[in-house]
Design an enzyme around this catalytic site. Structure first.
Site, PDB file in Angstrom:
ATOM      1  N   GLY A   1       0.812  -1.218   0.000  1.00  0.00           N
ATOM      2  CA  GLY A   1       0.000   0.000   0.000  1.00  0.00           C
ATOM      3  C   GLY A   1       0.839   1.258   0.000  1.00  0.00           C
ATOM      4  O   GLY A   1       1.898   1.337  -0.639  1.00  0.00           O
ATOM      5  N   CYS A   2       0.376   2.245   0.739  1.00  0.00           N
ATOM      6  CA  CYS A   2       1.043   3.543   0.767  1.00  0.00           C
ATOM      7  C   CYS A   2       2.458   3.464   1.327  1.00  0.00           C
ATOM      8  O   CYS A   2       3.276   4.346   1.071  1.00  0.00           O
ATOM      9  CB  CYS A   2       0.224   4.533   1.593  1.00  0.00           C
ATOM     10  N   ALA A   3       2.751   2.421   2.087  1.00  0.00           N
ATOM     11  CA  ALA A   3       4.084   2.273   2.684  1.00  0.00           C
ATOM     12  C   ALA A   3       5.132   1.817   1.685  1.00  0.00           C
ATOM     13  O   ALA A   3       6.332   1.860   1.968  1.00  0.00           O
ATOM     14  CB  ALA A   3       4.030   1.277   3.840  1.00  0.00           C
ATOM     15  N   ALA A   4       4.714   1.384   0.492  1.00  0.00           N
ATOM     16  CA  ALA A   4       5.633   0.707  -0.415  1.00  0.00           C
ATOM     17  C   ALA A   4       6.701   1.617  -0.997  1.00  0.00           C
ATOM     18  O   ALA A   4       7.779   1.132  -1.367  1.00  0.00           O
ATOM     19  CB  ALA A   4       4.857   0.032  -1.543  1.00  0.00           C
TER      20      ALA A   4
END
Length: 353
Positions: free
Chosen positions: A137-140
């Site tokens: 998700g956004c952490a990638a």
């Protein structure tokens, strides 16, 4: 050590002010829906404009998952090719000099994966190492930067690319009137980014002005997996977004940031450049307050959110590129890239100029 040579960001051609997107999504709501609530959520998002993969009138009821995912693959390949080309040009490097390409997305599915489909088109070598990532998700964007650093630490003569391609608008569920769906519809935009880096044994390591990657840290927070992610079914991707996230950020993520910095004899006040994923205005406010940071600390993140929305994993690349374009921080400056995503998880990357 790893040296960042170039960072690029590219966007689809369909750019709309937030007010136009709000009006369109209001028309797509099922009969009897609370359109006033949608307008309030959009107004509070602090997003001024966003890029969309499709013309605005192509959204709404009628697109099944298969149709939408096919549109994702087509548009993602175009954006990914442009992002890669731009990053390579920024470093004066050709595609056949890339030894590793890591691709990340959480807004569509492709097998063969995007970087495999892109390889021949972009001129990557047939023996290029490939690492496709899905589900972070956004952490990638931050996680991928850390993983690229891990590879280049073990292969210091290599050059590596992190490619992030996110078409968040194609996950839109027009019949979903939950608060999670309304928030997602207010925040997320479409775009792609590429980060090109080399190990310390590469000829370009000593000549570049980009930051070095010092260290990274990943953290899962047990018992929080239900707070963020996708509910995936025949309808496609449906947003899962727990109301507890701001409290989790305050209680745990801020503590994790402080512990990571302390391991390198640093404090939050020592960080000169915050490359923080703009999950939303409230999350930025909570994190700044918990870390006792001035309003200016996340200014670049807030500008990115306003200009292009939340780009999921591509946001931190857009923000890092903005920091570089504004004039690299002075030598010795400290940067911290941080992002958070499903798991619930945080990803931290320590940078130095």
């Amino acid at each position: 050590m790893t040296r960042v040579l170039a960072v690029s960001s590219v966007f689809p051609p369909h750019r709309h002010p937030q007010s136009e997107i709000t009006a369109a999504l209001a028309r797509f709501l099922p009969p009897g829906s609370d359109t006033a609530l949608l307008h309030r959520v959009h107004a509070s998002a602090r997003v001024e404009a966003r890029h969309l993969a499709l013309p605005l009138d192509r959204y709404g009821p009628g697109n099944d998952f298969g149709t939408t995912n096919a549109l994702f693959v087509e548009a993602a390949l175009d954006l990914g090719a442009r992002a890669l080309e731009l990053a390579l040009a920024g470093a004066g490097m050709t595609a056949d000099a890339v030894d590793l390409v890591m691709s990340t997305t959480v807004t569509g599915l492709a097998t063969p994966s995007l970087e495999a489909r892109l390889a021949g088109r972009a001129g990557l070598r047939p023996d290029v190492k490939r690492v496709p990532l899905f589900g972070l998700g956004c952490a990638a964007g931050a996680a991928g930067t850390g993983h690229v650093h891990d590879h280049l630490t073990g292969h210091p003569e290599h050059a590596a690319v992190l490619l992030s391609t996110e078409l968040c608008s194609l996950t839109l569920q027009s019949a979903d009137t939950s608060m999670a769906a309304l928030v997602a519809g207010a925040l997320f935009g479409d775009g792609a980014g590429a980060l090109l880096a080399v190990g310390r044994g590469h000829p370009l390591y000593a000549t570049a002005a980009g930051p070095t990657v010092v260290a990274s840290r990943s953290r899962l927070y047990p018992g929080t997996g239900h707070l963020l992610g996708w509910d995936i079914g025949h309808w496609g991707f449906r947003m899962v977004l727990g109301r507890e996230l701001p409290d989790l950020m305050r209680l745990h993520v801020a503590e994790e940031v402080e512990a990571f910095l302390a391991a390198h004899d640093l404090k939050p006040a020592d960080v000169d450049a915050w490359i923080c994923h703009p999950g939303g205005p409230r999350l930025l406010d909570v994190l700044a307050d918990a870390l006792a940071l001035p309003d200016s600390a996340f200014a670049v993140s807030r500008r990115s959110l306003a200009a292009v929305g939340n780009l999921s994993s591509a946001s931190v690349l857009h923000i890092l590129g903005s920091v570089q374009e504004a004039g690299p921080p002075p030598p010795g400056s400290v940067g911290l890239m941080l992002a958070f995503g499903p798991g619930f998880a945080s990803e931290l990357v320590l940078l130095r100029w």
